[in-house]
Design a protein around this motif. Structure first.
Motif, PDB file in Angstrom:
ATOM      1  N   ASN A 137       0.816  -1.388   0.011  1.00 16.77           N
ATOM      2  CA  ASN A 137       0.100  -0.012   0.205  1.00 16.77           C
ATOM      3  C   ASN A 137       0.932   1.402   0.126  1.00 16.77           C
ATOM      4  OD1 ASN A 137      -3.195  -0.525   0.481  1.00 16.77           O
ATOM      5  ND2 ASN A 137      -2.131  -2.099   1.504  1.00 16.77           N
ATOM      6  N   ASN A 138       2.294   1.160  -0.007  1.00 17.22           N
ATOM      7  CA  ASN A 138       3.033   2.326  -0.301  1.00 17.22           C
ATOM      8  C   ASN A 138       2.867   3.275   0.876  1.00 17.22           C
ATOM      9  OD1 ASN A 138       4.282   1.333  -3.059  1.00 17.22           O
ATOM     10  ND2 ASN A 138       2.163   1.894  -3.775  1.00 17.22           N
ATOM     11  N   VAL A 139       2.841   2.867   2.002  1.00 16.45           N
ATOM     12  CA  VAL A 139       2.925   3.601   3.272  1.00 16.45           C
ATOM     13  C   VAL A 139       4.305   3.489   4.128  1.00 16.45           C
ATOM     14  CG1 VAL A 139       0.615   4.023   3.397  1.00 16.45           C
ATOM     15  CG2 VAL A 139       1.572   2.167   4.594  1.00 16.45           C
ATOM     16  N   ASP A 140       4.654   4.325   4.760  1.00 22.77           N
ATOM     17  CA  ASP A 140       5.852   4.229   5.310  1.00 22.77           C
ATOM     18  C   ASP A 140       5.952   3.385   6.561  1.00 22.77           C
ATOM     19  OD1 ASP A 140       7.226   6.167   3.573  1.00 22.77           O
ATOM     20  OD2 ASP A 140       6.493   7.603   4.674  1.00 22.77           O
ATOM     21  N   GLU A 141       4.770   3.395   7.445  1.00 26.55           N
ATOM     22  CA  GLU A 141       4.646   2.954   8.362  1.00 26.55           C
ATOM     23  C   GLU A 141       3.241   2.025   8.828  1.00 26.55           C
ATOM     24  OE1 GLU A 141       7.170   2.681  10.830  1.00 26.55           O
ATOM     25  OE2 GLU A 141       8.434   4.029   9.907  1.00 26.55           O
ATOM     26  N   ALA A 142       3.375   0.725   9.469  1.00 32.35           N
ATOM     27  CA  ALA A 142       2.088   0.113   9.372  1.00 32.35           C
ATOM     28  C   ALA A 142       0.859   0.999  10.097  1.00 32.35           C
ATOM     29  CB  ALA A 142       2.457  -1.191  10.115  1.00 32.35           C
ATOM     30  N   VAL A 143       1.062   1.664  10.976  1.00 29.66           N
ATOM     31  CA  VAL A 143       0.181   2.643  11.363  1.00 29.66           C
ATOM     32  C   VAL A 143      -0.616   3.397  10.624  1.00 29.66           C
ATOM     33  CG1 VAL A 143       1.514   4.467  12.211  1.00 29.66           C
ATOM     34  CG2 VAL A 143      -0.589   4.036  13.659  1.00 29.66           C
ATOM     35  N   ASP A 144       0.238   3.888   9.417  1.00 31.71           N
ATOM     36  CA  ASP A 144      -0.126   4.721   8.330  1.00 31.71           C
ATOM     37  C   ASP A 144      -1.381   4.141   7.630  1.00 31.71           C
ATOM     38  OD1 ASP A 144       1.735   6.725   9.027  1.00 31.71           O
ATOM     39  OD2 ASP A 144       3.097   6.056   7.693  1.00 31.71           O
ATOM     40  N   LEU A 145      -1.398   2.613   7.715  1.00 29.94           N
ATOM     41  CA  LEU A 145      -2.646   1.975   6.858  1.00 29.94           C
ATOM     42  C   LEU A 145      -4.069   2.358   7.450  1.00 29.94           C
ATOM     43  CD1 LEU A 145      -1.183  -1.586   7.154  1.00 29.94           C
ATOM     44  CD2 LEU A 145      -1.514  -0.291   4.929  1.00 29.94           C
ATOM     45  N   GLU A 146      -3.962   2.978   8.845  1.00 35.18           N
ATOM     46  CA  GLU A 146      -5.318   3.250   9.177  1.00 35.18           C
ATOM     47  C   GLU A 146      -5.808   4.715   8.709  1.00 35.18           C
ATOM     48  OE1 GLU A 146      -4.766   3.434  13.624  1.00 35.18           O
ATOM     49  OE2 GLU A 146      -4.234   1.339  13.691  1.00 35.18           O
ATOM     50  N   ASN A 147      -5.023   5.467   8.021  1.00 33.91           N
ATOM     51  CA  ASN A 147      -5.307   6.571   7.328  1.00 33.91           C
ATOM     52  C   ASN A 147      -5.820   6.437   5.908  1.00 33.91           C
ATOM     53  OD1 ASN A 147      -4.256   8.209   9.574  1.00 33.91           O
ATOM     54  ND2 ASN A 147      -2.311   8.097   8.700  1.00 33.91           N
ATOM     55  N   ILE A 148      -5.765   5.129   5.489  1.00 31.63           N
ATOM     56  CA  ILE A 148      -6.173   4.838   4.107  1.00 31.63           C
ATOM     57  C   ILE A 148      -7.439   3.893   4.143  1.00 31.63           C
ATOM     58  CG2 ILE A 148      -4.096   5.608   2.938  1.00 31.63           C
ATOM     59  CD1 ILE A 148      -3.292   2.549   2.579  1.00 31.63           C
ATOM     60  N   GLY A 149      -7.864   3.641   5.217  1.00 39.57           N
ATOM     61  CA  GLY A 149      -9.227   2.738   5.240  1.00 39.57           C
ATOM     62  C   GLY A 149      -9.037   1.507   6.080  1.00 39.57           C
ATOM     63  N   PHE A 150      -7.745   1.333   6.618  1.00 40.14           N
ATOM     64  CA  PHE A 150      -7.622   0.189   7.357  1.00 40.14           C
ATOM     65  C   PHE A 150      -8.147   0.372   8.841  1.00 40.14           C
ATOM     66  CE2 PHE A 150      -5.054  -1.177   3.968  1.00 40.14           C
ATOM     67  CZ  PHE A 150      -5.253  -2.276   3.739  1.00 40.14           C
ATOM     68  N   PHE A 151      -8.615  -0.762   9.580  1.00 39.27           N
ATOM     69  CA  PHE A 151      -9.070  -0.660  10.679  1.00 39.27           C
ATOM     70  C   PHE A 151      -7.904  -0.890  11.714  1.00 39.27           C
ATOM     71  CE2 PHE A 151     -13.049  -2.977   8.897  1.00 39.27           C
ATOM     72  CZ  PHE A 151     -13.479  -1.879   8.686  1.00 39.27           C
ATOM     73  N   ASN A 152      -8.086  -1.160  12.829  1.00 40.45           N
ATOM     74  CA  ASN A 152      -6.989  -1.250  14.017  1.00 40.45           C
ATOM     75  C   ASN A 152      -5.904  -2.422  13.501  1.00 40.45           C
ATOM     76  OD1 ASN A 152      -5.209  -1.370  16.190  1.00 40.45           O
ATOM     77  ND2 ASN A 152      -6.915  -1.282  17.675  1.00 40.45           N
ATOM     78  N   ILE A 153      -4.785  -1.833  13.153  1.00 41.48           N
ATOM     79  CA  ILE A 153      -3.878  -2.662  12.662  1.00 41.48           C
ATOM     80  C   ILE A 153      -3.242  -3.633  13.748  1.00 41.48           C
ATOM     81  CG2 ILE A 153      -2.756  -1.211  11.058  1.00 41.48           C
ATOM     82  CD1 ILE A 153      -0.351  -0.900  12.951  1.00 41.48           C
ATOM     83  N   ASN A 154      -3.537  -3.537  15.092  1.00 39.70           N
ATOM     84  CA  ASN A 154      -3.199  -4.228  16.145  1.00 39.70           C
ATOM     85  C   ASN A 154      -4.162  -5.764  16.163  1.00 39.70           C
ATOM     86  OD1 ASN A 154      -1.317  -2.917  17.247  1.00 39.70           O
ATOM     87  ND2 ASN A 154      -2.668  -1.627  17.891  1.00 39.70           N
ATOM     88  N   GLU A 155      -5.405  -5.353  15.182  1.00 40.56           N
ATOM     89  CA  GLU A 155      -6.195  -6.420  15.122  1.00 40.56           C
ATOM     90  C   GLU A 155      -5.888  -7.382  13.980  1.00 40.56           C
ATOM     91  OE1 GLU A 155     -10.163  -4.893  15.624  1.00 40.56           O
ATOM     92  OE2 GLU A 155      -9.847  -4.142  17.520  1.00 40.56           O
ATOM     93  N   ILE A 156      -5.078  -6.944  13.257  1.00 44.53           N
ATOM     94  CA  ILE A 156      -4.572  -8.036  11.980  1.00 44.53           C
ATOM     95  C   ILE A 156      -3.969  -9.177  12.631  1.00 44.53           C
ATOM     96  CG2 ILE A 156      -3.213  -8.007   9.941  1.00 44.53           C
ATOM     97  CD1 ILE A 156      -3.712  -5.141   9.714  1.00 44.53           C
ATOM     98  N   ALA A 157      -4.413 -10.319  12.073  1.00 40.16           N
ATOM     99  CA  ALA A 157      -3.712 -11.763  12.407  1.00 40.16           C
ATOM    100  C   ALA A 157      -3.924 -12.542  11.358  1.00 40.16           C
ATOM    101  CB  ALA A 157      -4.222 -12.135  13.690  1.00 40.16           C
ATOM    102  N   PRO A 158      -3.196 -13.785  11.130  1.00 40.24           N
ATOM    103  CA  PRO A 158      -3.601 -14.817  10.345  1.00 40.24           C
ATOM    104  C   PRO A 158      -4.880 -15.214  10.541  1.00 40.24           C
ATOM    105  CG  PRO A 158      -1.198 -14.977  11.405  1.00 40.24           C
ATOM    106  CD  PRO A 158      -1.911 -13.884  11.999  1.00 40.24           C
ATOM    107  N   ASN A 159      -5.696 -15.250   9.393  1.00 40.78           N
ATOM    108  CA  ASN A 159      -6.883 -15.571   9.345  1.00 40.78           C
ATOM    109  C   ASN A 159      -7.469 -17.086   8.861  1.00 40.78           C
ATOM    110  OD1 ASN A 159      -6.619 -15.107   6.745  1.00 40.78           O
ATOM    111  ND2 ASN A 159      -8.327 -13.602   6.397  1.00 40.78           N
TER     112      ASN A 159
END
Length: 280
Positions: A207-229
């Protein structure tokens, strides 16, 4: 939205050629595949100017294998992933036929409501609430080394919805046993934390962002809740995870797919796992 156009996310599955005749392909695992197509359209009360439903099925499935018990198990898994558990005791042809029959039957149950709509608003009935479309297809993504991996794609539009819905089911089957391969079959104990970090790093990079937390600025929810599904497939390159709409991000982001090359996760893989011949 009168009909749907199937949208396949690039690295998740490729294009599936639609045809009305069956074709057979003998692949490397020596399991014989076949295909069927179903196209159904029904207008309420059989009046062409009334709202309609559309069902399109493009189903690839196994029909022959040296071990008939394994074949039976694999066929049931294909049918379950594609049509649902209610159809697993049917042949692929009967499952498709019954699924189409139930789809039309469910749509017909709305005819009484539409008749009331016509009575209450004869000049301008709100027909958008009664349109239903569904597209289903599947794709074989790997078929070697006693491993069969595939993706089932489903696209839906139900009347009154602001947009359609899309869903991917990934599956990996062990052709020695006929059973699906799980994360616990592949990974060593306590793999989750390291694998989670690798997945998040992959999503961040794609997604061409610098930090994982930046994902939350482009529509992703809490990155701390991402896990193998558990929704993964394998091929000769690596393991690909798919997160469906609304699972980790908003609808506008769509399904998120992340491919992890084997070299990045070899330290997490069981050396005796069913995919060891591919990964090591």
């Amino acid at each position: 939205m009168k009909c749907l156009k199937s949208m396949l996310i690039g690295c998740v599955i490729g294009s599936l050629t639609c045809c009305n005749t069956k074709t057979k392909t003998d692949m490397e695992n020596n399991i014989l595949m076949d295909s069927l197509s179903v196209d159904k359209t029904y207008h309420m009360m059989d009046i062409e100017t009334n709202p309609s439903c559309l069902l399109q099925i493009r189903f690839i499935y196994p029909v022959d294998f040296s071990d008939k018990e394994v074949l039976n198990s694999v066929q049931k898994q294909f049918i379950s992933d594609y049509f649902g558990d209610d159809y697993v005791d049917l042949t692929p042809e009967k499952a498709a036929e019954k699924y189409a029959e139930n789809y039309i039957k469910t749509f017909k149950e709305m005819e009484r409501d539409f008749q009331l709509e016509l009575e209450n608003h004869p000049s301008e009935p709100d027909e958008s609430w009664y349109i239903n479309d569904e597209i289903l297809n599947d794709q074989i993504v790997y078929n070697q080394n006693d491993i069969l991996s595939y993706v089932v794609y489903k696209e839906f539009f139900k009347g009154g919805a602001a947009h359609g819905a899309h869903h991917y089911t990934n599956r990996v089957i062990n052709l020695k046993t006929g059973l699906k391969i799980t994360e616990s079959d592949i990974f060593i104990d306590n793999y989750q934390e390291d694998l989670t970090e690798i997945i998040i790093d992959g999503i961040t990079l794609s997604n061409n962002v610098d930090e994982a937390v930046d994902l939350e600025n482009i529509g992703f929810f809490n990155i701390n809740e991402i896990a193998p599904n558990k929704n993964f497939y394998i091929d000769e390159i690596g393991i690909t995870y798919t997160f469906n709409e609304y699972e980790i991000a908003t609808y506008v982001v769509g399904a998120t797919s992340v491919q992890i090359p084997y070299e990045k996760i070899r330290h997490l893989l069981r050396k005796e796992s069913p995919i060891a011949a591919i990964a090591f």
